[in-house]
Design an enzyme around this catalytic site. Structure first.
Site, PDB file in Angstrom:
ATOM      1  N   ASP A  42      70.992 -59.827 -11.254  1.00  0.00           N
ATOM      2  CA  ASP A  42      70.603 -61.216 -10.975  1.00  0.00           C
ATOM      3  C   ASP A  42      71.612 -62.294 -11.390  1.00  0.00           C
ATOM      4  OD1 ASP A  42      68.348 -59.833 -10.237  1.00  0.00           O
ATOM      5  OD2 ASP A  42      67.018 -60.747 -11.715  1.00  0.00           O
ATOM      6  N   LYS A 140      64.439 -57.967  -5.246  1.00  0.00           N
ATOM      7  CA  LYS A 140      63.185 -57.690  -5.950  1.00  0.00           C
ATOM      8  C   LYS A 140      62.388 -58.974  -6.122  1.00  0.00           C
ATOM      9  CE  LYS A 140      65.576 -58.012 -10.425  1.00  0.00           C
ATOM     10  NZ  LYS A 140      64.886 -59.184 -10.975  1.00  0.00           N
ATOM     11  N   CYS A 184      65.001 -59.641 -17.209  1.00  0.00           N
ATOM     12  CA  CYS A 184      65.325 -58.673 -16.166  1.00  0.00           C
ATOM     13  C   CYS A 184      66.259 -57.564 -16.649  1.00  0.00           C
ATOM     14  CB  CYS A 184      65.904 -59.394 -14.956  1.00  0.00           C
ATOM     15  SG  CYS A 184      64.687 -60.491 -14.173  1.00  0.00           S
TER      16      CYS A 184
END
Length: 237
Positions: A42, A140, A184
């Site tokens: 990310d 996601k 994450c």
């Protein structure tokens, strides 16, 4: 009474016990092989300075990750990819503010500012990433009613398919970098361990949010699960 030899032996045992937890984190020089994969989590505009959910110094991971990626035969990247009005957004819940929590059917959910909305500039990967050899970008959090911090499982436990992909490619050692350490990155590391992967988090290639002690808890949870905490300089070659 114990003699000097016994006292010294006892002191040595205490000293060893005191450093043992740190020793679990120290991996020394780590050699990479064809079973190694770099998982870049990310590194998106919303999480960089100026973004709607900016992680402090998040941009500093980019040059570290670019240098790391040159050492790996395989690289996988992930991308938060939320719908407008996603269940994880505080704006989707009347009267709620960012960083408050609510209970959902799959458990406790932190509410965030709107971020990484599908198709927006904020959802884009950093333009400064230079990893053309990455063979997979996994998106996601695209289910409106379910969050997904982890690259391996959505918040309700459903698999993203990443574990199966890595196993099909015979990739067994997962090295994780990116944003944010305490969400994450940590959730991905914990799920990688649950899936049976030898898992490393490259600390200087990550940055955390650290809300209400979340960063310390994340490191403690990862240590307990057997995740190895290393620095980029620990990688050989």
């Amino acid at each position: 009474m114990p003699n000097r030899r016994q006292l010294l032996a006892g002191m040595g045992a205490l000293a060893a016990a005191a450093v043992a937890p740190k020793a679990l984190w120290a991996a020394g020089k780590v050699s990479l092989d064809r079973t190694s994969v770099l998982l870049v989590i990310d590194v998106q505009n919303c999480f960089l300075p100026g973004g709607s959910l900016a992680v402090k110094d998040g941009d500093r991971v980019v040059p570290v990750i670019n240098a790391l990626a040159k050492k790996f035969p395989d690289v996988v990247m992930t991308q938060d990819w939320h719908t407008p009005g996603h269940i994880s957004f505080a704006s989707s819940h009347g009267g709620k503010k960012p960083f408050e929590t609510i209970d959902l059917k799959y458990g406790k959910q932190v509410l965030w500012p709107d971020h990484c909305v599908q198709g927006t500039d904020g959802a884009g990967l950093s333009k400064d990433l230079a990893i053309p050899q990455a063979e997979l970008i996994l998106r996601k959090g695209f289910n409106k009613d379910t969050d997904s911090y982890s690259a391996f499982n959505e918040a309700d436990g459903r698999a993203t398919g990443l574990a199966s992909y890595l196993k099909a490619r015979k990739l067994q050692r997962v090295f994780i970098a990116g944003l944010a350490t305490d969400f994450c990155v940590a959730w991905s590391a914990l799920d990688a361990r649950k899936a049976g992967f030898d898992t490393y988090v490259i600390e200087d290639a990550c940055r955390g949010i650290d809300t209400q002690g979340s960063l310390a808890k994340a490191w403690a949870d990862m240590a307990k699960a057997g995740v190895k905490r290393i620095q980029s300089g620990d990688l050989a070659g």
